[in-house]
Structures are given as structure tokens and as C-alpha cells.
Design a protein around this motif. Structure first.
Motif, mmCIF file in Angstrom:
data_model
loop_
_atom_site.group_PDB
_atom_site.id
_atom_site.type_symbol
_atom_site.label_atom_id
_atom_site.label_comp_id
_atom_site.label_asym_id
_atom_site.label_seq_id
_atom_site.Cartn_x
_atom_site.Cartn_y
_atom_site.Cartn_z
ATOM 1 N N GLU A 125 29.009 -11.574 4.787
ATOM 2 C CA GLU A 125 28.315 -12.858 4.928
ATOM 3 C C GLU A 125 27.981 -13.176 6.383
ATOM 4 N N TYR A 144 26.257 -16.938 15.390
ATOM 5 C CA TYR A 144 27.192 -16.337 14.427
ATOM 6 C C TYR A 144 28.622 -16.690 14.819
ATOM 7 N N ASP A 204 24.351 -13.958 6.784
ATOM 8 C CA ASP A 204 23.949 -15.072 5.905
ATOM 9 C C ASP A 204 24.429 -16.418 6.435
ATOM 10 N N LYS A 205 25.556 -16.418 7.161
ATOM 11 C CA LYS A 205 26.133 -17.669 7.645
ATOM 12 C C LYS A 205 25.573 -18.095 9.007
#
Length: 595
Positions: free
Chosen positions: A236, A227, A239-240
Motif C-alpha cells: 500500500e 509517503y 496507494d497511501k
């Protein structure tokens, strides 16, 4: 001897000088704030560390004491294993929040990764030491799994679930393949300033020893999630994440170990297949390097600790420790909990500079506003000083001429032997110059004090009638100069009578004074505008005609005046809500009064 007085003109302060002084104050205040805020921030972090150490010690002691109450049902071995897992898990329930933040989604928080010992700058250590100084349990790195074989479901013991807690402890197992597995984990779980690395194991099958409740991963993958710290706290964030997988396959032949494939927990008990448990396993505890760092700072022993211990490691790092005594199987143990904090952690540094720069920006803005206000105030004061100086200089210049004339006429009269006609002429000239000087001083005072007197209540005024009355005052001069005039239109306005009379009288008298013989004056008016136009012999520069004692060059040479009429009219217009505009062509001068 009289002391000579030196008159030194006051130095004027420019906007740049004001700004530099203000920025110096801003810099000094920012430095003071940064020092004070640094002390406050460190004290706040220290207080949270001590408070949470005390809370965790109390919590752990209560759990251990509660387990001791079931010592008949739980063996010492099982209690120690549960304490082992408890220390590895509970020690990471710290969260040091920076001021103004109260939940873990904020980036302004220091907390060790609950599933990883590889936290960047925040580490904890928990050890249970017996009276001989031996470490009975600690928070060193382990892999935990919950495996339910269904054989303790009906136990009334509230701690029956501990029989489903299985540990993979590389130090206890001493198996090279397991050591390599943990090295792979630590290689990919190391944190950086820009990234958070979360690593977990997704295992399909295990080697399980039900007697010692230990296990070894057999087949599966090591999952790494990367992350970005810049996305921390955003929607996000997950999600990223970048996901990587590393295969795990350990083939060993160990006595008392059986190969087990886990079944996912079912919603209904009657549908449950055994053994059950989640295949996603999490690492708990600190690495050997971190544990050795804590041990090197202060060896693990039963004695030698003081409550609320604090050790400054330098380079912005410090260790807090706390301890409490517990009894296990009627034997004394010392539970020691330590916390290492880094005041230079990226979150602390970012938080600190954000607040300091915000403070600097706010006071810089206030300083800029103060500079603009002070500069405007100074400009007004300097303009008034210039105005008063110019007014005084011009008044002195204009008074000097009639005074010289009076002095000359008076000397001739004093010398005597003047014919009667000459004597009367000189006396008349003196009276004329005295009248001029008196009028000059009076009109200067009128200009200087305009706006200071209390205004009358506005009333409805017929402008045409007022203009007619003012023109009648100058009938003799108009006839003498053979001036023709006309009045077009008519209007009524709400205004203060004395102020409007001052405006119109000065505009009309100025037009009559500077209109050449045989010239024309035209006055036009409507509800919004009054225009006075008169004939001139040449074009005048009107840019400074509204300033005191300023007259057009052509007018100054052949018409006696003091240059105060238009200045008075303009000041009176501003005081009564009007705007006076002047314009001039080769043969026409125009004064326009507009509301």
C-alpha cells in the motif's frame, strides 16, 4: 589441639535470586553483542561503500572512454554535456544494504533518492576536474528532459540519442525565474525522519534552445508525493501517498529559444508527431548546499587525492572518496566520486536496535527457561534434603524410645537379684524392642531404596487371590481383635508382582493395625479400583499420612507403629503406575488404589 569444624547449612537459592543472576548475565551478553554488532555493522557498511565507489568509478571511466572513441562524431561540448548528465544520474545508483537485505523494497537500505538531491542522510558527489583545478562537470542539481525532434533517427552513431538530452541547469542559465523554480522544488523535496517527499515536474510546454540543448519550463505543475516511511516496502506504499501540486508558469523572452509542446511517444514510428517526449521531468543531482559541504570538506582539485579516502566527520557521519584519471580530447581530467554516509540514519538505528533487542529477547527467554529448570531442580533437591532430614529426625526420635527401654531393662538385669520371672520379662522386653528397632530400620531402608531395584516383568495377577493370601497372614491378629472383614468383587491386572504385594500388604496391615477391637474391614475391587475401608474411632487428618513417620493423632496414642506403612505403599504405587488416595470420616478410613 583439634580444630573445631563448623557445620554451616548451605544457603538455598530462590527463583528471584536465580532470575537476577541470569538477568545480569543477559545484560552483560547484550552489551557485548551490541558493541560487537555495532563494529560489524559499521564495517559492513564501510566495505559496501568502498566497493561501490570502485565499481562506479570503473563504470563511469568505461563510458567516458567509449565516448572518446567517437570523438570525430561527437564534439567536446556534447561529450561534456553528456558527462554532466551522466554524473548527475549515475552518481545516485548507490544502494548500501544492511545485512540480510538484498532488494530496495526493504526499509533496511541506504540509498539517495534517484530523483531528488534531498536524501535525508545519504549524499553523493561526482566532479570532473581539469589539470588547472577547474570543475568541468559535476553532479549538481539539474532538471533533465528527453526531447526528440526526429532529425537524428538514422544516425549510425550509438550516441546519437544524446542529441535528445536537454538540460535545465540554473547555474548555467542564470535566470531568476529558473532559480525560483528550483527553490520551490528544494523547499518541498526536503526529507524528514517520518516521511519521504518525492517531487517531479509535469510540464506542458517548454522554452527550448536546440543549439545548446537547454530548456526552461514554461507551463505546468510541480507534483509532490508524500509517503510514510512506516509504510515503506508494503503493497500500500504508493496507494497511501499524499499528492500535492504547485502551478509553474514562467514567462520570459530569450533569444534562440522557441516554445515547444511535447507529443507523447507513439507505439508506431509512422504515427509519431514531433517533437516528442515525456512531459514528466525528473530532477537529478545534489543541491548547492550539499555540493558546498563536500567542497568545504576537501576542495575539488586535480591532485591531492589518495585511493580509498575516508574522512570521519564526527557525529556518526563519514565521507568516502575515490578517483580515477580519464582523458577527454587528449586532455587529462580527474574524476572524483564521493559518498557521505550517516551511521545514525533512522534505517540503520532501527535495524541495529531490532537486532539487539531480538538478541536480548532470545537470550532472556533462554535465561528464563534455564531459571525455571534450575529452580525446579533445586526444589527437587531441597525437597529431597528436607525429606532425608525429616526421615533421619523421625527415625532418631522413634529409635530413641526403644533404646531407652533397652538401656533401662539392661541396667536392672546388670544390678542382679531379680526373680527368675522378672528376669525373663526384662529379657523378653529387650528382645521385643530390638525386634521393633530392627523392623523400623528395615522398613526405613525399604522406603529409602524403593524404585532403585530393577522391576520385574509385569504379569497377569488375580488381585482377589493376592488379597486373600495377605489376609491369611494376619488371621491370628484379626481373631484376637475380633475384626470382621469382607471381600467384594474381583479383578486381574497387569503389574509387577513384588510391587503390588508391597502396596496391598501395607494397606491391609495398616487397616488391621488401626481398626479398633470389634471393628470392620471391607475390601472392594474392580478392573480400575481397589478400596480398603476400615473402622476408626475418630476422624483423622489424612493430608500428611503418606509422609514417613506420620500417624493420625488418635492412632499414635494407643497403637504401636512406625508410620511407614502408608509411605511405603504410596511410593510403591507411584513406582508401579498407581495412585493412592486417602480419605477419612468420623468412623471410617478409606484407602483407594486407582490406575
Amino acid at each position: 589441639m583439634k580444630k573445631k569444624r563448623n557445620f554451616i547449612s548451605q544457603r538455598r537459592i530462590t527463583f528471584l535470586a536465580l532470575l537476577l543472576r541470569a538477568l545480569a548475565v543477559v545484560l552483560a551478553l547484550t552489551i557485548l553483542f551490541s558493541i560487537g554488532f555495532q563494529v560489524y555493522l559499521k564495517r559492513d557498511i564501510d566495505d559496501q561503500c568502498r566497493e561501490q565507489l570502485d565499481e562506479r568509478l570503473i563504470n563511469l571511466r568505461q563510458i567516458i572512454n567509449e565516448m572518446e572513441s567517437y570523438q570525430a562524431e561527437i564534439s567536446v561540448y556534447d561529450r561534456m554535456r553528456e558527462i554532466r548528465l551522466l554524473l548527475a544520474t549515475n552518481a545516485f545508483s548507490f544502494a548500501v544494504f544492511l545485512p540480510g537485505h538484498d532488494h530496495v523494497s526493504d526499509d533496511a537500505v541506504l540509498w539517495p533518492d534517484c530523483d531528488s538531491s534531498q536524501s535525508l542522510n545519504f549524499h553523493t558527489c561526482a566532479v570532473l576536474v581539469d589539470k588547472e583545478g577547474n570543475v568541468a562537470a559535476s553532479s549538481r542539481l539539474i532538471l533533465a528532459a528527453f526531447i526528440d525532434f526526429g532529425d537524428h533517427r538514422n544516425d549510425e552513431n550509438p550516441y546519437s540519442s544524446l542529441y535528445s538530452n536537454y538540460l535545465c541547469d540554473p547555474e548555467e542559465l542564470n535566470i531568476p525565474e529558473v532559480d525560483q523554480f528550483f527553490e520551490l522544488y528544494q523547499e518541498h523535496a526536503r526529507q524528514t525522519e517520518n516521511e519521504v517527499h518525492h517531487v517531479q515536474a509535469s510540464i506542458n510546454s517548454l522554452y527550448v534552445n536546440r543549439k545548446t540543448r537547454t530548456f526552461v519550463p514554461r507551463e505546468g505543475v510541480l507534483q509532490e508525493f508524500i509517503y510514510s516511511r512506516s509504510d515503506w516496502g508494503s503493497e500500500e506504499f504508493f496507494d497511501k501517498a499524499i499528492q500535492k501540486e504547485y502551478p509553474v508558469e514562467i514567462n520570459i523572452d530569450l533569444p534562440d529559444y522557441e516554445v515547444v509542446e511535447l507529443h507523447e511517444p507513439a507505439e508506431r514510428e509512422e504515427d509519431q508527431a514531433y517533437p516528442s517526449g515525456s512531459g514528466v521531468l525528473f530532477f537529478k543531482g545534489e543541491s548547492h548546499e550539499v555540493m558546498d559541504m563536500f567542497k568545504k570538506n576537501r576542495p575539488f582539485s586535480f591532485g591531492g587525492y589518495t585511493p580509498g579516502g575516508y574522512v570521519n566527520l564526527g557525529d556518526g557521519k563519514a565521507i568516502f572518496d575515490g578517483n580515477t584519471e580519464v582523458n577527454i580530447d587528449n586532455q587529462p581530467y580527474l574524476l572524483n566520486l564521493r559518498l557521505m554516509i550517516d551511521y545514525k540514519d533512522i534505517n540503520v538505528v532501527r535495524y541495529y536496535w531490532q537486532r539487539v533487542l531480538f538478541f536480548a529477547a532470545v537470550i532472556s527467554l533462554l535465561a528464563l527457561l534455564w531459571c525455571l529448570w534450575k529452580n525446579q531442580k533445586n526444589k527437587l533437591r531441597y525437597a529431597m534434603e528436607d525429606y532425608q532430614r525429616t526421615l533421619t529426625d523421625n527415625l532418631a526420635h522413634d529409635i530413641k524410645t526403644p533404646l531407652m527401654a533397652i538401656s533401662g531393662y539392661a541396667e536392672n538385669i546388670r544390678d542382679g537379684n531379680l526373680p527368675e520371672a522378672k528376669h525373663k520379662q526384662y529379657v523378653g522386653a529387650i528382645m521385643e524392642n530390638v525386634s521393633y528397632t530392627d523392623a523400623l530400620v528395615s522398613r526405613t531402608l525399604q522406603l529409602n531404596h524403593m524404585g532403585e531395584t530393577k522391576q520385574e516383568k509385569p504379569e497377569e495377577i488375580a488381585v482377589g487371590e493376592l488379597v486373600g493370601e495377605l489376609l491369611r497372614k494376619y488371621e491370628l491378629l484379626i481373631e484376637e481383635k475380633q475384626i470382621t472383614y469382607s471381600i467384594d468383587g474381583g479383578a486381574s491386572v497387569q503389574a509387577e508382582r513384588a510391587g503390588l504385594e508391597t502396596i496391598l500388604e501395607n494397606l491391609i496391615s495398616n487397616a488391621i493395625k488401626y481398626t479398633p477391637e470389634g471393628g470392620k474391614i471391607q475390601i472392594k475391587m474392580d478392573k480400575k479400583t481397589l478400596t480398603v475401608t476400615n473402622t476408626v474411632t475418630q476422624k483423622l487428618d489424612v493430608r500428611k499420612l503418606k509422609e514417613p513417620f506420620v500417624r493420625g493423632d488418635g492412632a499414635r496414642s494407643n497403637v504401636k507403629g512406625n508410620g511407614l506403612g502408608l509411605a511405603i505403599a504410596d511410593r510403591a504405587a507411584d513406582a508401579n503406575g498407581f495412585k493412592l488416595r486417602l480419605s477419612c470420616t468420623e468412623n471410617e478410613f478409606k484407602a483407594e488404589l486407582r490406575r
